[in-house]
Design a protein around this motif. Structure first.
Motif, PDB file in Angstrom:
ATOM      1  N   GLN A  91     -66.513 -11.038  57.328  1.00 48.69           N
ATOM      2  CA  GLN A  91     -67.533 -12.008  57.731  1.00 48.69           C
ATOM      3  C   GLN A  91     -68.071 -12.628  56.455  1.00 48.69           C
ATOM      4  O   GLN A  91     -68.532 -11.916  55.565  1.00 48.69           O
ATOM      5  CB  GLN A  91     -68.666 -11.333  58.498  1.00 48.69           C
ATOM      6  CG  GLN A  91     -69.845 -12.242  58.800  1.00 48.69           C
ATOM      7  CD  GLN A  91     -69.487 -13.395  59.721  1.00 48.69           C
ATOM      8  OE1 GLN A  91     -69.021 -13.189  60.817  1.00 48.69           O
ATOM      9  NE2 GLN A  91     -69.708 -14.619  59.266  1.00 48.69           N
ATOM     10  N   THR A  92     -67.993 -13.943  56.359  1.00 43.10           N
ATOM     11  CA  THR A  92     -68.477 -14.652  55.180  1.00 43.10           C
ATOM     12  C   THR A  92     -69.711 -15.458  55.536  1.00 43.10           C
ATOM     13  O   THR A  92     -69.718 -16.199  56.519  1.00 43.10           O
ATOM     14  CB  THR A  92     -67.392 -15.585  54.610  1.00 43.10           C
ATOM     15  OG1 THR A  92     -66.240 -14.816  54.276  1.00 43.10           O
ATOM     16  CG2 THR A  92     -67.880 -16.303  53.360  1.00 43.10           C
ATOM     17  N   PHE A  93     -70.731 -15.312  54.713  1.00 42.48           N
ATOM     18  CA  PHE A  93     -71.946 -16.108  54.832  1.00 42.48           C
ATOM     19  C   PHE A  93     -72.011 -17.084  53.661  1.00 42.48           C
ATOM     20  O   PHE A  93     -71.692 -16.714  52.523  1.00 42.48           O
ATOM     21  CB  PHE A  93     -73.188 -15.220  54.750  1.00 42.48           C
ATOM     22  CG  PHE A  93     -73.423 -14.354  55.944  1.00 42.48           C
ATOM     23  CD1 PHE A  93     -74.211 -14.795  56.996  1.00 42.48           C
ATOM     24  CD2 PHE A  93     -72.890 -13.077  56.005  1.00 42.48           C
ATOM     25  CE1 PHE A  93     -74.450 -13.984  58.101  1.00 42.48           C
ATOM     26  CE2 PHE A  93     -73.122 -12.260  57.100  1.00 42.48           C
ATOM     27  CZ  PHE A  93     -73.899 -12.718  58.149  1.00 42.48           C
ATOM     28  N   ALA A  94     -72.431 -18.307  53.920  1.00 44.58           N
ATOM     29  CA  ALA A  94     -72.781 -19.225  52.852  1.00 44.58           C
ATOM     30  C   ALA A  94     -74.165 -18.815  52.356  1.00 44.58           C
ATOM     31  O   ALA A  94     -75.062 -18.524  53.159  1.00 44.58           O
ATOM     32  CB  ALA A  94     -72.801 -20.658  53.356  1.00 44.58           C
ATOM     33  N   GLY A  97     -81.518 -25.143  51.346  1.00 47.67           N
ATOM     34  CA  GLY A  97     -80.585 -25.856  52.196  1.00 47.67           C
ATOM     35  C   GLY A  97     -79.256 -26.218  51.566  1.00 47.67           C
ATOM     36  O   GLY A  97     -78.378 -26.765  52.224  1.00 47.67           O
ATOM     37  N   ARG A  98     -79.073 -25.896  50.285  1.00 47.73           N
ATOM     38  CA  ARG A  98     -77.845 -26.237  49.555  1.00 47.73           C
ATOM     39  C   ARG A  98     -76.984 -24.990  49.379  1.00 47.73           C
ATOM     40  O   ARG A  98     -77.489 -23.919  49.040  1.00 47.73           O
ATOM     41  CB  ARG A  98     -78.231 -26.803  48.188  1.00 47.73           C
ATOM     42  CG  ARG A  98     -77.073 -27.234  47.303  1.00 47.73           C
ATOM     43  CD  ARG A  98     -77.583 -27.920  46.036  1.00 47.73           C
ATOM     44  NE  ARG A  98     -78.479 -27.083  45.259  1.00 47.73           N
ATOM     45  CZ  ARG A  98     -78.094 -26.322  44.227  1.00 47.73           C
ATOM     46  NH1 ARG A  98     -76.831 -26.279  43.860  1.00 47.73           N
ATOM     47  NH2 ARG A  98     -78.985 -25.613  43.567  1.00 47.73           N
ATOM     48  N   VAL A  99     -75.670 -25.137  49.593  1.00 45.25           N
ATOM     49  CA  VAL A  99     -74.745 -24.022  49.404  1.00 45.25           C
ATOM     50  C   VAL A  99     -74.621 -23.724  47.915  1.00 45.25           C
ATOM     51  O   VAL A  99     -74.238 -24.601  47.127  1.00 45.25           O
ATOM     52  CB  VAL A  99     -73.354 -24.343  49.999  1.00 45.25           C
ATOM     53  CG1 VAL A  99     -72.359 -23.232  49.666  1.00 45.25           C
ATOM     54  CG2 VAL A  99     -73.442 -24.548  51.506  1.00 45.25           C
ATOM     55  N   VAL A 100     -74.960 -22.479  47.536  1.00 44.39           N
ATOM     56  CA  VAL A 100     -74.880 -22.070  46.135  1.00 44.39           C
ATOM     57  C   VAL A 100     -73.945 -20.877  45.942  1.00 44.39           C
ATOM     58  O   VAL A 100     -73.835 -20.352  44.837  1.00 44.39           O
ATOM     59  CB  VAL A 100     -76.277 -21.760  45.539  1.00 44.39           C
ATOM     60  CG1 VAL A 100     -77.138 -23.014  45.508  1.00 44.39           C
ATOM     61  CG2 VAL A 100     -76.964 -20.624  46.286  1.00 44.39           C
ATOM     62  N   GLY A 101     -73.263 -20.463  47.006  1.00 45.05           N
ATOM     63  CA  GLY A 101     -72.341 -19.350  46.876  1.00 45.05           C
ATOM     64  C   GLY A 101     -71.949 -18.794  48.227  1.00 45.05           C
ATOM     65  O   GLY A 101     -72.249 -19.384  49.274  1.00 45.05           O
ATOM     66  N   ALA A 102     -71.277 -17.653  48.171  1.00 42.57           N
ATOM     67  CA  ALA A 102     -70.836 -16.970  49.393  1.00 42.57           C
ATOM     68  C   ALA A 102     -70.989 -15.472  49.194  1.00 42.57           C
ATOM     69  O   ALA A 102     -70.861 -14.952  48.081  1.00 42.57           O
ATOM     70  CB  ALA A 102     -69.387 -17.307  49.710  1.00 42.57           C
TER      71      ALA A 102
END
Length: 171
Positions: free
Chosen positions: A57-60, A65-70
């Motif tokens: 299971q991968t979470f952003a 509100g900005r994607v900074v990793g996983a």
């Protein structure tokens, strides 16, 4: 299974989706992250494949509100060995702000409280002092060195550090 969005002190962990692939591939392509995570010549394809892996299971990881990793997790379901494992990468532009610690702590709480895991593992490269310090802040402890555990970008084998956390040790 409906996967919840998780809220940490600084970050939000939302189930990663196809729309996150470009941002995550860009982060994976930074030299600092690629050195640890690699992924072949087509990072977008690698990330997309990881997001569709039924065993993880991968979470952003979101900041404002900005994607900074996983951050990913998987579990061993054999009853006598049941536990979950975690992996994380963040954009180097946000390193040193406590976001990794917050993301790992947030996911660890979810795995313990909502999935009933009593033990979690994480396995940074043995020479990745910032990652080890991050995981130690959450309560992970070194278990041992995994000799020649992973192949680096230059083709040489590198040691990993196996760390684990028991539910009652979560900081």
């Amino acid at each position: 299974m409906d996967v919840p969005t998780l809220h940490g002190a600084q970050v939000v962990l939302r189930p990663a989706e196809a729309g996150d692939v470009a941002a995550l591939a860009e982060i994976r392509g930074t030299p600092e992250v690629y050195r640890r995570w690699r992924g072949g010549p087509d990072l977008a394809a690698t990330v997309a494949e990881e997001l569709s892996d039924p065993g993880e299971q991968t979470f952003a990881v979101l900041l404002d509100g900005r994607v900074v990793g996983a951050i990913q997790w998987a579990q061993e379901n054999e009853p006598d060995y049941r536990h979950a494992s975690i992996d994380l990468y963040l954009d180097p532009a946000v390193h040193g702000q406590g976001l990794g610690t917050d993301a790992v702590r947030t996911l660890a709480r979810h795995l313990i409280a909502d999935h009933g895991h009593h033990r979690l593992t994480i396995d940074p490269a043995a020479d990745n002092a910032p990652a080890i310090a991050c995981y130690t802040k959450v309560g992970f402890r070194p278990v041992g060195v995994l000799r020649r555990y992973e192949r680096g970008a230059e083709g040489e084998w590198h040691d990993g550090l196996l760390m684990d956390l028991l539910a009652e040790e979560l900081a």
